[in-house]
Design an enzyme around this catalytic site. Structure first.
Site, PDB file in Angstrom:
ATOM      1  N   ARG A 285     -35.628  -3.834 -27.495  1.00 48.63           N
ATOM      2  CA  ARG A 285     -35.392  -4.029 -26.046  1.00 48.63           C
ATOM      3  C   ARG A 285     -34.024  -4.696 -25.824  1.00 48.63           C
ATOM      4  NH1 ARG A 285     -39.239  -1.242 -26.379  1.00 48.63           N
ATOM      5  NH2 ARG A 285     -41.147  -1.284 -25.144  1.00 48.63           N
TER       6      ARG A 285
ATOM      7  N   SER B  77     -44.233  -3.362 -18.914  1.00 50.32           N
ATOM      8  CA  SER B  77     -44.391  -4.694 -19.526  1.00 50.32           C
ATOM      9  C   SER B  77     -43.474  -5.676 -18.809  1.00 50.32           C
ATOM     10  CB  SER B  77     -43.980  -4.666 -21.002  1.00 50.32           C
ATOM     11  OG  SER B  77     -44.738  -3.739 -21.724  1.00 50.32           O
TER      12      SER B  77
ATOM     13  N   GLU C 107     -38.926  -8.956 -19.535  1.00 49.00           N
ATOM     14  CA  GLU C 107     -38.255  -7.719 -19.952  1.00 49.00           C
ATOM     15  C   GLU C 107     -37.420  -7.131 -18.814  1.00 49.00           C
ATOM     16  OE1 GLU C 107     -40.199  -4.225 -22.145  1.00 49.00           O
ATOM     17  OE2 GLU C 107     -39.473  -3.365 -20.258  1.00 49.00           O
TER      18      GLU C 107
HETATM   19  P1  FAD Z   1     -33.394   0.230 -13.618  1.00 41.06           P
HETATM   20  O1  FAD Z   1     -34.710  -0.449 -13.577  1.00 41.06           O
HETATM   21  O2  FAD Z   1     -32.833   0.706 -12.345  1.00 41.06           O
HETATM   22  O3  FAD Z   1     -32.334  -0.710 -14.341  1.00 41.06           O
HETATM   23  C1  FAD Z   1     -32.672  -1.357 -15.541  1.00 41.06           C
HETATM   24  C2  FAD Z   1     -31.405  -2.018 -16.106  1.00 41.06           C
HETATM   25  O4  FAD Z   1     -30.471  -1.020 -16.471  1.00 41.06           O
HETATM   26  C3  FAD Z   1     -30.678  -2.912 -15.087  1.00 41.06           C
HETATM   27  O5  FAD Z   1     -30.111  -3.992 -15.789  1.00 41.06           O
HETATM   28  C4  FAD Z   1     -29.571  -2.017 -14.543  1.00 41.06           C
HETATM   29  O6  FAD Z   1     -28.454  -2.764 -14.122  1.00 41.06           O
HETATM   30  C5  FAD Z   1     -29.233  -1.177 -15.762  1.00 41.06           C
HETATM   31  N1  FAD Z   1     -28.766   0.177 -15.464  1.00 41.06           N
HETATM   32  C6  FAD Z   1     -29.428   1.167 -14.831  1.00 41.06           C
HETATM   33  N2  FAD Z   1     -28.691   2.286 -14.808  1.00 41.06           N
HETATM   34  C7  FAD Z   1     -27.519   1.991 -15.435  1.00 41.06           C
HETATM   35  C8  FAD Z   1     -26.341   2.738 -15.736  1.00 41.06           C
HETATM   36  N3  FAD Z   1     -26.197   4.020 -15.404  1.00 41.06           N
HETATM   37  N4  FAD Z   1     -25.331   2.100 -16.389  1.00 41.06           N
HETATM   38  C9  FAD Z   1     -25.447   0.802 -16.761  1.00 41.06           C
HETATM   39  N5  FAD Z   1     -26.532   0.052 -16.497  1.00 41.06           N
HETATM   40  C10 FAD Z   1     -27.563   0.642 -15.851  1.00 41.06           C
HETATM   41  N6  FAD Z   1     -39.626   0.690 -21.127  1.00 41.06           N
HETATM   42  C11 FAD Z   1     -39.707   0.924 -22.458  1.00 41.06           C
HETATM   43  O7  FAD Z   1     -38.758   0.655 -23.194  1.00 41.06           O
HETATM   44  N7  FAD Z   1     -40.840   1.437 -23.018  1.00 41.06           N
HETATM   45  C12 FAD Z   1     -41.928   1.769 -22.290  1.00 41.06           C
HETATM   46  O8  FAD Z   1     -42.918   2.242 -22.833  1.00 41.06           O
HETATM   47  C13 FAD Z   1     -41.871   1.554 -20.883  1.00 41.06           C
HETATM   48  N8  FAD Z   1     -42.939   1.822 -20.100  1.00 41.06           N
HETATM   49  C14 FAD Z   1     -42.875   1.602 -18.765  1.00 41.06           C
HETATM   50  C15 FAD Z   1     -43.999   1.922 -17.984  1.00 41.06           C
HETATM   51  C16 FAD Z   1     -43.964   1.715 -16.608  1.00 41.06           C
HETATM   52  C17 FAD Z   1     -45.178   2.077 -15.782  1.00 41.06           C
HETATM   53  C18 FAD Z   1     -42.798   1.207 -15.991  1.00 41.06           C
HETATM   54  C19 FAD Z   1     -42.728   1.023 -14.502  1.00 41.06           C
HETATM   55  C20 FAD Z   1     -41.690   0.869 -16.763  1.00 41.06           C
HETATM   56  C21 FAD Z   1     -41.723   1.064 -18.155  1.00 41.06           C
HETATM   57  N9  FAD Z   1     -40.630   0.734 -18.985  1.00 41.06           N
HETATM   58  C22 FAD Z   1     -40.685   0.996 -20.333  1.00 41.06           C
HETATM   59  C23 FAD Z   1     -39.399   0.150 -18.408  1.00 41.06           C
HETATM   60  C24 FAD Z   1     -38.446   1.217 -17.820  1.00 41.06           C
HETATM   61  O9  FAD Z   1     -39.064   2.451 -17.752  1.00 41.06           O
HETATM   62  C25 FAD Z   1     -37.173   1.354 -18.649  1.00 41.06           C
HETATM   63  O10 FAD Z   1     -36.535   0.118 -18.812  1.00 41.06           O
HETATM   64  C26 FAD Z   1     -36.183   2.330 -18.024  1.00 41.06           C
HETATM   65  O11 FAD Z   1     -35.165   2.631 -18.945  1.00 41.06           O
HETATM   66  C27 FAD Z   1     -35.552   1.801 -16.723  1.00 41.06           C
HETATM   67  O12 FAD Z   1     -34.837   2.864 -16.117  1.00 41.06           O
HETATM   68  P2  FAD Z   1     -34.337   2.752 -14.611  1.00 41.06           P
HETATM   69  O13 FAD Z   1     -33.456   3.924 -14.343  1.00 41.06           O
HETATM   70  O14 FAD Z   1     -35.487   2.598 -13.705  1.00 41.06           O
HETATM   71  O15 FAD Z   1     -33.457   1.442 -14.665  1.00 41.06           O
HETATM   72  N1  EPU Z   2     -53.596  -6.261 -25.643  1.00 43.33           N
HETATM   73  C1  EPU Z   2     -54.321  -7.323 -25.185  1.00 43.33           C
HETATM   74  N2  EPU Z   2     -54.632  -7.375 -23.854  1.00 43.33           N
HETATM   75  C2  EPU Z   2     -54.239  -6.404 -22.993  1.00 43.33           C
HETATM   76  C3  EPU Z   2     -53.473  -5.329 -23.462  1.00 43.33           C
HETATM   77  C4  EPU Z   2     -53.150  -5.277 -24.813  1.00 43.33           C
HETATM   78  O1  EPU Z   2     -54.699  -8.220 -25.934  1.00 43.33           O
HETATM   79  O2  EPU Z   2     -54.562  -6.506 -21.794  1.00 43.33           O
HETATM   80  C5  EPU Z   2     -53.254  -6.193 -27.076  1.00 43.33           C
HETATM   81  C6  EPU Z   2     -53.839  -4.915 -27.678  1.00 43.33           C
HETATM   82  O3  EPU Z   2     -55.097  -5.198 -28.176  1.00 43.33           O
HETATM   83  C7  EPU Z   2     -52.864  -4.512 -28.736  1.00 43.33           C
HETATM   84  C8  EPU Z   2     -51.584  -5.216 -28.369  1.00 43.33           C
HETATM   85  O4  EPU Z   2     -51.871  -6.059 -27.264  1.00 43.33           O
HETATM   86  O5  EPU Z   2     -53.261  -4.998 -29.996  1.00 43.33           O
HETATM   87  C9  EPU Z   2     -50.474  -4.247 -28.043  1.00 43.33           C
HETATM   88  O6  EPU Z   2     -50.812  -3.496 -26.868  1.00 43.33           O
HETATM   89  P1  EPU Z   2     -50.105  -2.124 -26.501  1.00 43.33           P
HETATM   90  O7  EPU Z   2     -50.303  -1.127 -27.596  1.00 43.33           O
HETATM   91  O8  EPU Z   2     -50.540  -1.749 -25.132  1.00 43.33           O
HETATM   92  O9  EPU Z   2     -48.568  -2.459 -26.534  1.00 43.33           O
HETATM   93  P2  EPU Z   2     -47.710  -3.662 -25.898  1.00 43.33           P
HETATM   94  O10 EPU Z   2     -47.181  -4.480 -27.029  1.00 43.33           O
HETATM   95  O11 EPU Z   2     -48.461  -4.379 -24.862  1.00 43.33           O
HETATM   96  C10 EPU Z   2     -45.493  -2.315 -26.062  1.00 43.33           C
HETATM   97  C11 EPU Z   2     -44.308  -2.106 -25.178  1.00 43.33           C
HETATM   98  C12 EPU Z   2     -44.608  -1.001 -24.164  1.00 43.33           C
HETATM   99  C13 EPU Z   2     -44.902   0.285 -24.934  1.00 43.33           C
HETATM  100  C14 EPU Z   2     -46.117   0.047 -25.843  1.00 43.33           C
HETATM  101  C15 EPU Z   2     -46.372   1.242 -26.737  1.00 43.33           C
HETATM  102  C16 EPU Z   2     -43.112  -4.205 -25.059  1.00 43.33           C
HETATM  103  C17 EPU Z   2     -42.784  -5.403 -24.241  1.00 43.33           C
HETATM  104  N3  EPU Z   2     -43.965  -3.335 -24.503  1.00 43.33           N
HETATM  105  O12 EPU Z   2     -46.525  -2.808 -25.236  1.00 43.33           O
HETATM  106  O13 EPU Z   2     -43.445  -0.801 -23.376  1.00 43.33           O
HETATM  107  O14 EPU Z   2     -45.192   1.347 -24.047  1.00 43.33           O
HETATM  108  O15 EPU Z   2     -45.842  -1.089 -26.701  1.00 43.33           O
HETATM  109  O16 EPU Z   2     -45.373   1.307 -27.692  1.00 43.33           O
HETATM  110  O17 EPU Z   2     -42.589  -4.049 -26.164  1.00 43.33           O
HETATM  111  C18 EPU Z   2     -42.343  -1.560 -21.421  1.00 43.33           C
HETATM  112  O18 EPU Z   2     -41.435  -1.928 -22.163  1.00 43.33           O
HETATM  113  O19 EPU Z   2     -42.279  -1.663 -20.169  1.00 43.33           O
HETATM  114  C19 EPU Z   2     -43.537  -0.951 -22.007  1.00 43.33           C
HETATM  115  C20 EPU Z   2     -44.588  -0.542 -21.294  1.00 43.33           C
END
Ligand code: FAD
Ligand code: EPU
Length: 351
Positions: free
Chosen positions: A174, A247, A343
């Site tokens: 991240r 997250s 995050e």
């Molecule tokens: P924004 O939220 O608009 O911006 C995020 C950051 O990037 C800000 O600091 C902004 O200034 C910068 N930024 C945006 N565009 C640019 C650009 N063109 N140039 C320079 N800087 C820029 N993230 C994960 O890593 N793994 C996951 O599994 C994951 N799951 C998610 C699930 C949900 C339901 C949600 C809502 C979010 C999740 N995220 C996850 C977080 C998010 O999807 C990512 O961080 C994504 O890359 C953000 O994209 P955005 O365009 O919305 O950026």
């Molecule tokens: N868990 C709990 N309570 C909960 C949910 C999960 O105890 O309510 C425990 C689960 O039992 C599991 C562990 O947490 O052992 C990990 O859970 P999960 O697999 O859902 O992954 P996470 O660590 O919570 C991370 C990323 C997610 C990504 C998933 C899958 C971060 C901060 N988050 O979540 O990314 O989708 O792994 O790889 O690293 C995001 O960055 O926004 C995001 C959603």
């Protein structure tokens, strides 16, 4: 409100713009100005506009990883450029350049539809392609940095375009150079290399089991994608239905000895080796153990489906959401001695 025609300028500019539809936490904040760039060549001209000339802009994608703790008085710049271009294709790999304004998930589906494997574990992550390198998006055991060859960005200090090679992006969990210098480089395109040599990456907890449940024993890329979609849909609340930013905290990296000591006291605490004598702990588990899962204060809450997800039940302000997040952080710190780091980017409050 002023709006300049994009056909002539390559961007649109709106004064006092509502951000409610531009952040997935659905916070009702406003920006002094919102510029949407449809042609990257217009960036230098846009920066000379009086609305942006004196104060550097805030960069925004689709707002799926930001919390507006209040209004933003300055100007926001958002890339809306589109385009996916195959740069080269041979027996070893395909190289693809994508414009920052493309939706990440659409791009992943495009690669799969065109027979290019590699990004399937990263399906359904919200947001734009331009933001993907920012925090080196990752899920289900894969990070985008593994596939990025070059990031092309406009340097807002030097006022010129620059290419970052993969190692110059300094990708980590991240993390990247872009995340550590927010608003310095406006990412315009991302070039990825997807090797033809493919093996499924299905070691992340639950993925193998989901494939078995689907009756798949020799998964193709599309099966892995379907399994990830199933897991994500079950675990994470959909921002279309309830405001959230995924997250809200990173999983903390701690010295391995500290993780071992905590696990002696709490054997259920999930932890993973994270290299160089460190371990990654599950922030969700720590938050749930403090009793915060499902907590609600007004319209600000912690999801009852996943303890790591801060949710907006309707009309929570950014300040209310941030106050609840801080309460969670303080609770975890008091109980476990671990400081969680948000995050998403917090805008308008000290983190
Ligand atoms: P924004 O939220 O608009 O911006 C995020 C950051 O990037 C800000 O600091 C902004 O200034 C910068 N930024 C945006 N565009 C640019 C650009 N063109 N140039 C320079 N800087 C820029 N993230 C994960 O890593 N793994 C996951 O599994 C994951 N799951 C998610 C699930 C949900 C339901 C949600 C809502 C979010 C999740 N995220 C996850 C977080 C998010 O999807 C990512 O961080 C994504 O890359 C953000 O994209 P955005 O365009 O919305 O950026
Ligand atoms: N868990 C709990 N309570 C909960 C949910 C999960 O105890 O309510 C425990 C689960 O039992 C599991 C562990 O947490 O052992 C990990 O859970 P999960 O697999 O859902 O992954 P996470 O660590 O919570 C991370 C990323 C997610 C990504 C998933 C899958 C971060 C901060 N988050 O979540 O990314 O989708 O792994 O790889 O690293 C995001 O960055 O926004 C995001 C959603």
């Amino acid at each position: 409100m002023s709006n300049e025609g994009m056909a002539t300028t390559g961007y649109t500019l709106t004064e006092n713009a509502s951000l409610r539809e531009r952040n997935t936490l659905r916070v009702d904040a406003h920006a002094g100005w919102l510029a949407e760039v449809h042609d990257a060549a217009a960036i230098p001209v846009l920066l000379d506009h009086p609305a942006l000339r004196d104060t550097p802009p805030l960069l925004l994608g689709e707002g799926s990883n930001v919390l507006f703790a209040g209004d933003y008085d300055g100007a926001i710049v958002s890339m809306r450029t589109r385009g996916i271009e195959v740069l080269a294709e041979d027996a070893d790999a395909v190289r693809i350049r994508v414009a920052a304004g493309e939706h990440w998930d659409d791009f992943v589906r495009w690669t799969l539809a065109h027979g290019h494997a590699g990004l399937e574990n990263l399906i359904l992550i919200p947001g734009s392609v331009g933001a993907a390198p920012m925090q080196n998006i990752g899920a289900y055991g894969v990070e985008v940095g593994e596939f990025i060859e070059t990031v092309e960005a406009f340097d807002l200090e030097q006022r010129s375009f620059r290419d970052f090679a993969n190692r110059e992006c300094e990708f980590g969990y991240r993390d990247s150079i872009f995340k550590r210098h927010p608003d310095r480089w406006l990412i315009a395109t991302v070039a990825l290399r997807l090797p033809r040599d493919w093996t499924p990456r299905i070691d992340y907890a639950g993925l193998r089991e989901e494939l078995a449940r689907m009756g798949i024993d020799r998964p193709a890329p599309i099966h892995v994608a379907d399994a990830v979609v199933n897991l994500r849909t079950r675990k994470l609340p959909d921002p279309k239905l309830i405001g959230n930013a995924g997250s809200f905290f990173k999983n903390p990296l701690v010295p391995a000895a500290q993780a071992d000591a905590l696990r002696r006291e709490h054997p259920q605490l999930p932890s993973w080796p994270a290299g160089e004598g460190t371990s990654k702990l599950s922030a969700a588990w720590l938050i749930e153990a403090c009793g915060f899962k499902g907590l609600r204060e007004g319209d600000a809450g912690i999801s009852n489906r996943h303890a790591l997800v801060l949710v907006n039940h309707g009309n929570a302000s950014g300040a209310q959401l941030w106050a609840l997040a801080q309460r969670v952080r303080e609770g975890v710190e008091a109980r476990f001695g671990i400081t969680l780091e948000p995050e998403p980017r917090i805008i308008g409050a000290v983190t």
